[in-house]
Design a protein around this motif. Structure first.
Motif, mmCIF file in Angstrom:
data_model
loop_
_atom_site.group_PDB
_atom_site.id
_atom_site.type_symbol
_atom_site.label_atom_id
_atom_site.label_comp_id
_atom_site.label_asym_id
_atom_site.label_seq_id
_atom_site.Cartn_x
_atom_site.Cartn_y
_atom_site.Cartn_z
ATOM 1 N N PRO A 177 -50.312 80.118 29.655
ATOM 2 C CA PRO A 177 -48.994 79.763 30.211
ATOM 3 C C PRO A 177 -48.376 80.939 30.955
ATOM 4 C CG PRO A 177 -49.207 78.970 27.949
ATOM 5 C CD PRO A 177 -50.391 79.846 28.201
ATOM 6 N N ASP A 178 -47.677 80.610 32.011
ATOM 7 C CA ASP A 178 -47.051 81.646 32.836
ATOM 8 C C ASP A 178 -45.674 82.049 32.350
ATOM 9 O OD1 ASP A 178 -49.213 81.708 34.600
ATOM 10 O OD2 ASP A 178 -48.439 79.976 35.699
ATOM 11 N N ILE A 179 -45.003 81.172 31.641
ATOM 12 C CA ILE A 179 -43.628 81.450 31.233
ATOM 13 C C ILE A 179 -43.518 81.286 29.727
ATOM 14 C CG2 ILE A 179 -42.683 80.702 33.459
ATOM 15 C CD1 ILE A 179 -41.834 78.102 32.088
ATOM 16 N N SER A 180 -42.472 81.826 29.200
ATOM 17 C CA SER A 180 -42.177 81.676 27.778
ATOM 18 C C SER A 180 -41.143 80.581 27.593
ATOM 19 C CB SER A 180 -41.635 82.998 27.215
ATOM 20 O OG SER A 180 -40.412 83.332 27.854
ATOM 21 N N PRO A 181 -41.068 80.021 26.420
ATOM 22 C CA PRO A 181 -39.971 79.078 26.161
ATOM 23 C C PRO A 181 -38.633 79.780 26.400
ATOM 24 C CG PRO A 181 -41.587 78.987 24.401
ATOM 25 C CD PRO A 181 -41.957 80.161 25.267
ATOM 26 N N ARG B 263 -34.632 77.677 17.533
ATOM 27 C CA ARG B 263 -34.707 76.577 18.496
ATOM 28 C C ARG B 263 -35.021 77.140 19.873
ATOM 29 N NH1 ARG B 263 -30.141 72.094 18.027
ATOM 30 N NH2 ARG B 263 -31.869 70.876 18.816
ATOM 31 N N TRP B 264 -35.698 76.327 20.683
ATOM 32 C CA TRP B 264 -36.026 76.705 22.046
ATOM 33 C C TRP B 264 -36.194 75.452 22.880
ATOM 34 C CZ3 TRP B 264 -39.272 77.095 17.883
ATOM 35 C CH2 TRP B 264 -40.403 76.284 17.895
ATOM 36 N N VAL B 265 -36.287 75.642 24.186
ATOM 37 C CA VAL B 265 -36.537 74.521 25.086
ATOM 38 C C VAL B 265 -38.029 74.467 25.356
ATOM 39 C CG1 VAL B 265 -36.119 73.567 27.372
ATOM 40 C CG2 VAL B 265 -34.259 74.662 26.123
ATOM 41 N N PRO B 266 -38.704 73.352 25.072
ATOM 42 C CA PRO B 266 -40.152 73.294 25.270
ATOM 43 C C PRO B 266 -40.521 73.464 26.740
ATOM 44 C CG PRO B 266 -39.368 71.469 23.915
ATOM 45 C CD PRO B 266 -38.166 72.118 24.486
ATOM 46 N N LEU B 267 -41.774 73.855 26.959
ATOM 47 C CA LEU B 267 -42.272 74.000 28.318
ATOM 48 C C LEU B 267 -42.376 72.634 28.986
ATOM 49 C CD1 LEU B 267 -42.982 76.910 27.489
ATOM 50 C CD2 LEU B 267 -45.177 76.619 28.650
ATOM 51 N N PRO B 268 -42.034 72.537 30.261
ATOM 52 C CA PRO B 268 -42.310 71.289 30.982
ATOM 53 C C PRO B 268 -43.813 71.109 31.162
ATOM 54 C CG PRO B 268 -41.426 72.963 32.468
ATOM 55 C CD PRO B 268 -41.321 73.529 31.095
ATOM 56 N N GLU B 269 -44.215 69.898 31.400
ATOM 57 C CA GLU B 269 -45.648 69.587 31.457
ATOM 58 C C GLU B 269 -46.383 70.400 32.513
ATOM 59 O OE1 GLU B 269 -46.439 65.478 31.812
ATOM 60 O OE2 GLU B 269 -45.276 64.884 30.054
ATOM 61 N N TRP B 270 -45.727 70.631 33.652
ATOM 62 C CA TRP B 270 -46.439 71.334 34.714
ATOM 63 C C TRP B 270 -46.624 72.811 34.406
ATOM 64 C CZ3 TRP B 270 -41.711 68.897 35.310
ATOM 65 C CH2 TRP B 270 -40.603 69.731 35.366
ATOM 66 N N GLU B 271 -46.072 73.283 33.323
ATOM 67 C CA GLU B 271 -46.267 74.670 32.938
ATOM 68 C C GLU B 271 -47.258 74.823 31.786
ATOM 69 O OE1 GLU B 271 -45.241 77.170 34.473
ATOM 70 O OE2 GLU B 271 -43.585 76.463 35.724
ATOM 71 N N TYR B 272 -47.911 73.731 31.396
ATOM 72 C CA TYR B 272 -48.861 73.835 30.295
ATOM 73 C C TYR B 272 -50.061 74.696 30.672
ATOM 74 C CZ TYR B 272 -46.433 70.087 27.784
ATOM 75 O OH TYR B 272 -45.514 69.336 27.118
ATOM 76 N N ASN B 273 -50.535 74.552 31.928
ATOM 77 C CA ASN B 273 -51.673 75.322 32.422
ATOM 78 C C ASN B 273 -52.935 75.064 31.623
ATOM 79 O OD1 ASN B 273 -49.858 76.388 34.200
ATOM 80 N ND2 ASN B 273 -49.881 78.466 33.368
ATOM 81 N N GLY B 274 -53.019 73.928 30.966
ATOM 82 C CA GLY B 274 -54.201 73.609 30.184
ATOM 83 C C GLY B 274 -54.055 72.247 29.549
ATOM 84 N N ASP B 275 -55.009 71.929 28.696
ATOM 85 C CA ASP B 275 -55.032 70.648 27.999
ATOM 86 C C ASP B 275 -53.777 70.533 27.140
ATOM 87 O OD1 ASP B 275 -55.553 68.319 26.705
ATOM 88 O OD2 ASP B 275 -57.422 68.972 25.773
ATOM 89 N N TRP C 79 -44.130 86.676 25.878
ATOM 90 C CA TRP C 79 -43.163 86.526 24.801
ATOM 91 C C TRP C 79 -41.773 86.315 25.385
ATOM 92 C CZ3 TRP C 79 -44.536 85.622 20.015
ATOM 93 C CH2 TRP C 79 -45.757 86.105 19.537
ATOM 94 N N SER C 80 -40.983 85.556 24.681
ATOM 95 C CA SER C 80 -39.582 85.410 25.051
ATOM 96 C C SER C 80 -38.827 86.690 24.696
ATOM 97 C CB SER C 80 -38.962 84.217 24.324
ATOM 98 O OG SER C 80 -38.935 84.470 22.918
ATOM 99 N N GLN C 81 -37.625 86.798 25.195
ATOM 100 C CA GLN C 81 -36.788 87.922 24.810
ATOM 101 C C GLN C 81 -36.496 87.830 23.313
ATOM 102 O OE1 GLN C 81 -35.689 90.597 26.559
ATOM 103 N NE2 GLN C 81 -37.026 89.873 28.222
ATOM 104 N N PRO C 82 -36.572 88.927 22.586
ATOM 105 C CA PRO C 82 -36.333 88.850 21.132
ATOM 106 C C PRO C 82 -34.889 88.476 20.827
ATOM 107 C CG PRO C 82 -36.510 91.141 21.847
ATOM 108 C CD PRO C 82 -36.870 90.298 23.034
#
Length: 1526
Positions: free
Chosen positions: A563-567, A583-595, A653-656
């Protein structure tokens, strides 16, 4: 008291010269039981001089205490010496009681000759009480009386407040906190604190703050100078004055933003894309913090939002700072500014400077094209460059033969020229033509193209043979064969793609362009999405335009990549003492970069200040947006990060984020617990700190837990508030008791674990208590046997027992004393006098001395009996308390054996059994306090007495007594759910309410965690951590509405308690809640799109109430008025503002509510909005039933559809025979309009035929049908009916009843001209054979046929033959006939005319009679002869004639009178003959002669002229004649 000693061989006998109840006998060889009958038997010894007897010294007398006038904090104590016990005194022991505390030894070695001492080192504002005892060789004597309690005066606190710390809160405030001075140095009740603060290191005056509440231990200093160092001191004060100040603590206010911009800002262009700025730093006093640097800003005019910013670090060596802003547009006007910034933010900008970047060479010209192409010339056109980069001075155009530079021809054109005709070309030759713009800086970029002279360029063709290779995660290589170039060079290649969804109708998107590469045969497409499907096609562009697209390539899929981005929007909240909610916002489908099945998240967390390893947890659900981190340490700060993972690897990683677990109870007890017995009833307990890692919160105090190790009693607690005191003196303990001691710490949440292992410590020994259980099981006239049990409070090791007995008389001055071994439990005294009362005293001895004696009376008699019961116990109302009552009774007869003790029993009403409260009530008592009862509970009591013979009967039961209510120990409540909107708690147990539950109290306060060395808790607006209260009555669900004055984005602590009429119970464990309401979405609208879909749209909540980034929405929907049964939820994880809700029920009203959610949780729902789906086909009717089946008809009914799905417009019924009837299969379709009725009578069926019925409902369209079969015809064995009679009263005779009796008859009727039978009368009793019909049931004037059918349990029988046709005409009475009404009308009219005629005739007769008398003329009798109308003279409008004889106006006559009195009236209505002209309206006529003449002989009167005749004919006087023609 004077003592005389007599010597006996085995013991001393003490003879008192005065009666005394206390005797002392010392036995040296006594181990056996010895009895005496009379002390006088020992008086035979010769007299001898008295020998001094050593004994314990007496108590010092007249002790007194007074404040020392010489020494501060000292008390002068004096006393008078007492008897030394015939042994020199060794020392005095002085004990003190401080503030009513247990007695402790203060001085243990006071000189024996002293009669006074000065006690120093006392603590001010405390009260003291003293007592002394003397010590000689025998031992320690009794203590003196206590002195009066004396209090030392207050003094200012002698120590400063402790643990003073400060922390900057804002850029203008500092929080200072402290702990009170040690209690021993407070020198009186504290009244408050003085806070002194000033600028650090500057000679300025200090400011003071006075805190008037001694329980307040923090203060927020406000209105301070931004980013300034302050020094602060704290002093406590009491009524005596202010104490010493604490050590100074220094702290900075937080940084602010600069308040002034940099000075001397200069800006100038450095080159075509760079600006140079110089400036000087602001004054440090206006920076308000640490200068973090400068921001150089540049923006185009009119585009203030698009700012180019360059950050420059501060240069503290140079006074002039220099910076450059690069990457600007060439030859463009800019505004520049400089600002200084600190950590909190940016300062103000400097005034903007306007400038323009330098000129530069221009870019390529636009849209190079060729027209008017001939063999030797062509026309070249172009447009200005998109990037002029200066003032265009002209253009340069050159041309040359392809790849022959020596043939180049160049021309320079003015700046306004944008076309040029090139001449002198060679036919059919390929040329390269170049055009470039020029500024003062030189020639710009060349734009070139090739063309053949004499051949005009054309639109290029598409590339072909597209192949794909080198497929990677984000790039592919395309190979292709160029298409037709259009007779000119290709200037650009374009690549289009379908992304994700591949199809003929899907959109193509431009993904890549390659310019200025006309000879390219392959290219690389970059910036693709990993693991995404693509299909490519290409176009080529020349100067004419763009080619059509090529054929699409094969479908490919790019390779997977991490994945290119973090939640994003990662937030953390405290979930419990050992867990955090992430809690976080899930990745959109186009950012899965895989199965997508392998996409998940990894959560990493670690303690923020710990060097321990990092822990992680993998979540495999790609749609998950929250996770609870469990098994954490209490009250610990953690740092948490999240990353997305797929099958190929991990993303960034996301920002801590930091979060702290909730405060809990300490997980272990204090360390280094020790105990030391100081007296026989007190133990000093000391302990250390709780380990930092096990505190789990802020330690508010300690509790010492102790209990008798040898008993099962409930442990007792001694609470020590505060974290500064680590010792306590346990007092009021049992003497010589082994105690098991533990210490625990507590936080605001509750008690922690106790220390391990338990500490065992025994209190010191003391003189014992009295022996118990004294009984005389054997009593004779001369001896008694005494038994007992050891003291209940031995207070040490029992060394011996001493028993003394004497007669209970006033003149008895001798007593027998025996000392027994500690194991002795009985004693026999002999030589007693019969029928006498003796007093026995029994005492025990420890190493501390003899203890309290127990006395018992006994009567030397053999007439003893059991005692009589005591009287019925009474309980005065004033002696009733919440947990105790005082019983009173009158003793019964003791049966000549003294009562030894009483037993008190009680029982709880209404059903409890009797329970012994005490079996050792003193024998002399007539009242007793029964304690440990339950508040607000009804009890009964009874008492029995026990003597040496046995127990009495129980007394009568007392009246029911109800204890009072109590508020101290009402049950503690437990909050089960706490939110900012509602607090729920369990229903209290009735047995713990201790009365009538009146209500509840909710206490709440705001919490804020200070990031200091340790976390503390404070309340905003209430520095003393006061609790706000909310009081009310609970509802049936025990649900409390929250207070309305809470602030958003704040954390609150809530405690709950209940109260009754007496008081309030303990508060619950605190519950922590976070108030961060999000307003609901607004403007929710619903649009019905289909019968199963609703489109819902809404607006987001107001920005100021979103409380963070909205992560999505939750849509709740349910059928109207069926929320509990049908509510469903749909969650959207993207902040979109609309949703399509599908798979709904047609034509159904739905209620829809929308709630937004962010990292903190779900916001409130919007008010439900109503919407209804469109109509759809209904479901099948719920049932189809048949009834009243006959041979030719049936009554069919059906039920409404289970799901109408719309408005029922009607039903369609179709029925047909299952087999043809007479070779014909007739299908009948009947449409029933409307939703009712739900039944129909089907007639004209064939007998014995099975019919198939089908029916379906209709809304907008027809729904599915329900069908059933039914067979017509009578059942087997039905009756046969014959007809009798033809009148409206039908008669019949019963036929064969068949296999079952006839139950009723049915009459059917039909109009003779229709042929369809219908039931007229249904329920005719079986005994009836005739029936009279009411004609009102039939239609009037219609002819009917009738028939009768018999009915039994099998159904309808065969009908009888039809009756003759009978008309339903009613016979009306004659007065209702029309002719009767006409006759009545005519008769009435004739009567009226006759009446009028008679009245007129009478009136005329009287008039003519009067006239004849006055004129003397004969009466004129008019004859019935037609007259013509008199002609009125011209010019006259009058209908009246003037009577000349009367000399006045003629009396007028009415129209009716005129014609009735005219004899010619009867003929005036005849129709005129044809051809006769109409005479004038009026005229005169000749009067007839008076003699009679036949009508036939009379001459017609000729009409006169229109003028008045010269000689008018004589007229009847007073009469006017008129004839009317109709």
């Amino acid at each position: 008291m004077i003592l005389t000693f007599c010597l006996c061989l085995s013991h001393f006998l003490i003879i008192f010269s005065e009666p005394c109840s206390v005797c002392l006998c010392l036995s040296f060889t006594h181990t056996h039981t010895h009895t005496h009958t009379d002390a006088r038997t020992h008086t035979h010894l010769p007299p001898h001089p008295p020998t001094p007897y050593r004994q314990l010294p007496h108590a010092p007398e007249i002790p007194s205490a007074a404040l020392s006038q010489v020494e501060k904090r000292a008390i002068n104590l004096t006393w008078a010496q007492a008897f030394d016990g015939n042994s020199p005194l060794i020392r005095y022991i002085l004990e003190v009681s401080e503030n009513n505390a247990p007695w402790t030894v203060l001085l243990a070695n006071i000189e024996p000759k002293s009669t006074g001492v000065t006690v120093g080192g006392l603590i001010p504002a405390r009260s003291y009480q003293f007592r002394l005892c003397a010590v000689n060789d025998v031992g320690r004597g009794q203590f003196s009386k206590e002195t009066d309690r004396l209090s030392l005066p207050e003094e200012p606190p002698s120590a400063p407040p402790q643990t003073v710390i400060a922390s900057g809160r804002t850029n203008q405030s500092i929080m200072i906190q402290w702990q009170p001075p040690p209690e021993s140095h407070q020198n009186g009740p504290l009244q408050g604190y003085i806070i002194r603060y000033c600028l650090s290191g500057l000679p300025v005056d200090c400011q003071m703050k006075n805190i008037t509440r001694p329980d307040q231990n923090n203060l927020l200093l406000e209105d301070l100078i931004i980013w300034t160092n302050y020094e602060m001191e704290v002093a406590a004060y009491n009524r005596a004055g202010r104490g010493t100040y604490s050590h100074k603590v220094t702290e900075w206010t937080l940084q602010g933003v600069p308040t002034v911009p940099p000075g001397n800002v200069q800006a100038e262009p450095f080159n075509s894309s760079t600006v140079r700025l110089t400036w000087s730093a602001p004054s440090p006093q206006f920076i308000n913090g640490i200068n973090q640097g400068y921001k150089l800003l540049a923006w185009e005019a009119g585009q203030e939002e698009d700012v180019t910013m360059v950050t420059v670090r501060p240069n503290f060596q140079d006074s002039v700072h220099v910076g450059y802003v690069t990457g600007l547009k060439k030859f463009t006007e800019y505004y520049t500014s400089v600002l200084c910034f600190t950590t909190p933010g940016d300062g103000p900008r400097s005034p903007p400077h306007r400038l323009r970047t330098h000129e530069d060479k221009p870019g390529a010209v636009g849209h190079l094209s060729f027209t008017e192409i001939l063999d030797t010339s062509l026309k070249v056109s172009w447009k200005d460059p998109n990037e002029k980069n200066g003032v265009l001075t002209g253009y340069r155009i050159s041309w040359e033969e392809f790849n022959r530079t020596n043939t180049r021809v160049t021309h320079y054109l003015p700046n306004l020229t944008q076309e040029y005709r090139v001449t002198g070309l060679t036919a059919l030759t390929t040329y390269t033509i170049q055009v470039a713009g020029m500024t003062s800086k030189g020639q710009g970029q060349l734009s070139s193209s090739t063309i053949s002279s004499g051949v005009p360029p054309e639109m290029p063709g598409p590339p072909t043979n597209i192949a794909i290779s080198n497929i990677g995660p984000r790039s592919v290589a395309l190979q292709f064969k160029p298409g037709y170039d259009g007779k000119t060079s290709i200037s650009r290649w374009q690549v289009e793609a379908q992304i994700g969804i591949i199809g003929e109708n899907e959109e193509w998107v431009m993904v890549h362009q390659l310019p200025n590469e006309p000879d390219a045969r392959s290219l690389e497409v970059l910036d693709l999405n990993p693991y995404t499907s693509y299909r490519f096609r290409m176009r080529q562009v020349n100067i004419v335009g763009t080619s059509p697209p090529s054929q699409p390539s094969r479908k490919i899929q790019t390779l997977q990549a991490p994945p290119d981005i973090s939640p994003y929007n990662v937030t953390i909240r405290t979930a419990s003492e050992t867990s955090l909610w992430l809690r976080w916002v899930p990745l959109p489908e186009w950012e899965y970069n895989g199965d997508q099945e392998l996409v998940g998240y990894r959560v990493q967390y670690s303690r923020e200040t710990s060097k321990e390893g990092v822990l992680s947890h993998v979540i495999s659900d790609r749609l998950e947006r929250e996770f609870t981190i469990e098994d954490l340490e209490e009250w610990t700060e953690y740092e948490v990060r999240v990353q997305a993972i797929n099958g190929l690897g991990s993303g960034p990683w996301s920002q801590p984020v930091q979060g702290r677990t909730r405060e809990s109870v300490p997980s272990c007890g204090p360390t280094n617990v020790s105990a030391f017995a100081t007296t026989s009833s007190s133990i000093l307990v000391r302990w250390g700190e709780v380990p930092q890692t096990d505190r789990n919160g802020l330690i508010l105090g300690y509790k010492v837990v102790y209990k008798d190790k040898g008993s099962d009693s409930v442990p007792q607690y001694w609470e020590v508030e505060g974290n500064t005191s680590h010792s306590v003196q346990l007092s009021g303990l049992g003497k010589y008791v082994l105690y098991e001691i533990q210490v625990l710490a507590f936080t605001r949440i509750g008690d922690g674990r106790s220390s391990r292992p338990s500490i065992l410590e025994r209190t010191l020994d003391d003189v014992p208590g009295p022996p118990v259980g004294i009984l005389f099981p054997e009593v004779r006239t001369g001896s008694v046997r005494l038994i007992w049990q050891p003291p209940a409070q031995p207070n040490g090791i029992i060394l011996a027992y001493q028993i003394t007995h004497r007669r209970n008389t006033s003149n008895s001055n001798a007593a027998t004393v025996d000392v027994l071994s500690p194991s002795a439990r009985q004693y026999t005294a002999s030589g007693l006098k019969p029928e006498s009362v003796y007093v026995f005293r029994l005492t025990a001895q420890t190493r501390k001395g003899w203890g309290e004696a127990a006395e018992a009376l006994v009567v030397t008699t053999e007439k003893r009996a059991r005692p009589q019961p005591a009287s019925r116990p009474t309980v005065p109302q004033e002696d009733v308390q919440a947990r105790s009552v005082m019983l009173s009774w009158e003793p019964g007869s003791d049966g000549l054996s003294p009562v030894r003790y009483y037993t008190v029993q009680y029982r709880e009403l209404p059903d409890s059994n009797w329970t012994v409260h005490s079996a050792s009530v003193n024998h002399e008592a007539s009242s007793y306090i029964v304690d440990s009862l339950k508040p607000f509970t009804s009890y009964q009591f009874r008492v029995k007495a026990t003597n040496d013979i046995g127990d009495s009967e129980y007394s009568q039961e007392s009246e029911a007594v109800t204890t009072l209510q109590d508020g101290k120990d009402i049950m503690e409540m437990t909050l089960t759910d706490s939110v900012a909107q509602q607090t729920r708690f369990p229903k209290p147990f009735s047995n713990l309410i201790n009365g009538v539950l009146l209500g509840f109290r909710v206490r709440y306060r705001e919490l804020q965690y200070d990031r200091l060395r340790s976390f503390t808790i404070r309340t905003i607006n209430s520095p003393a951590s006061n609790w706000a209260e909310l009081t009310g009555e609970p509802d049936k669900s025990f649900c409390v509405s929250p207070p309305t004055d809470l602030s958003k984005h704040k954390r609150y602590e809530i405690r709950l308690s209940v109260y009754n009429a007496v008081g309030e119970g303990p508060t619950s464990t605190p519950q922590e809640v976070f108030v961060g309401e999000a307003a609901p979405p607004q403007s929710v609208t619903i649009q019905s799109s289909t019968a199963t879909q609703l489109d819902v749209t809404w607006s987001p909540p107001p920005l100021d109430s979103q409380n963070g980034d909205i992560q999505g929405y939750k849509i709740y929907f349910w059928e109207f008025q069926m929320q509990n049964e049908t509510e469903r939820l749909r969650t959207m994880f993207l902040p979109e503002l609309g949703v399509k809700i599908k798979n709904l029920t047609g034509y159904t009203t739905y209620m829809i509510s929308v709630a937004a959610f962010n990292a903190a949780g779900d916001g409130p729902r919007s008010p439900p909005t109503r919407g209804r789906t469109q109509q759809a086909a209904p479901s099948r009717p719920s049932f189809l039933h048949f009834s009243e089946l006959t041979t030719t008809s049936v009554n069919m009914s059906w039920g409404e559809p289970g799901q109408a799905n719309g408005i029922i417009e009607g039903y369609r019924l179709v029925y047909e025979p299952c087999t043809p009837v007479d070779g014909v299969s007739k299908i009948v379709t009947v449409d029933v309009k409307g939703s009712t009725p739900l039944w129909m009578k089907i007639k004209d069926l064939a007998d014995g035929v099975t019919y198939n019925f089908r029916i379906r409902a209709k809304t907008l369209t027809y729904g599915p049908e329900v069908e059933a079969n039914i067979t017509t015809g009578p059942g087997e064995g039905e009756p046969f009916i014959s007809r009798y009679g033809t009148a409206l009263t039908l008669h019949w005779t019963s036929g064969d009843p068949g296999r079952a009796p006839i139950t009723r008859y049915v009459i059917e009727a039909r109009p003779s001209d229709e042929g369809l039978w219908d039931i007229l009368i249904k329920d005719i009793p079986k005994e009836v054979t005739s029936y009279t019909l009411n004609l009102d049931m039939l239609r009037e004037g219609v002819t009917y046929d009738f028939r009768v059918i018999g009915v039994n349990d099998y159904g309808y029988g065969s009908p009888s033959a039809p009756s003759p046709s009978i008309s339903a005409q009613k016979v009306s009475p004659f007065y209702e006939e029309w002719w009767f009404l006409v006759v009545i009308a005519l008769v009435g009219l004739i009567f009226i005319l006759l009446l009028v005629f008679i009245l007129i005739i009478r009136g005329q007769s009287k008039k003519y009679t009067k006239k004849a008398d006055s004129v003397s003329t004969p009466i004129f009798i008019p004859q019935l002869k037609p007259l013509f109308l008199l002609v009125r003279p011209q010019g006259s409008d009058s209908e009246y004639e003037v009577d000349q004889n009367r000399g006045g106006q003629q009396k007028t006559h009415s129209f009716v009178n005129h014609y009735i009195s005219d004899p010619t009236y009867y003929n005036s209505w005849r129709r005129q003959e044809k051809g006769v002209s109409r005479p004038p309206a009026y005229g005169y006529t000749q009067p007839e002669p008076l003699h009679p003449q036949p009508l036939a002989e009379q001459d017609p009167i000729q009409p006169t002229t229109n003028t008045t005749p010269r000689h008018p004919p004589p007229l009847m006087k007073g009469v006017m004649y008129r004839e009317i023609f109709l």
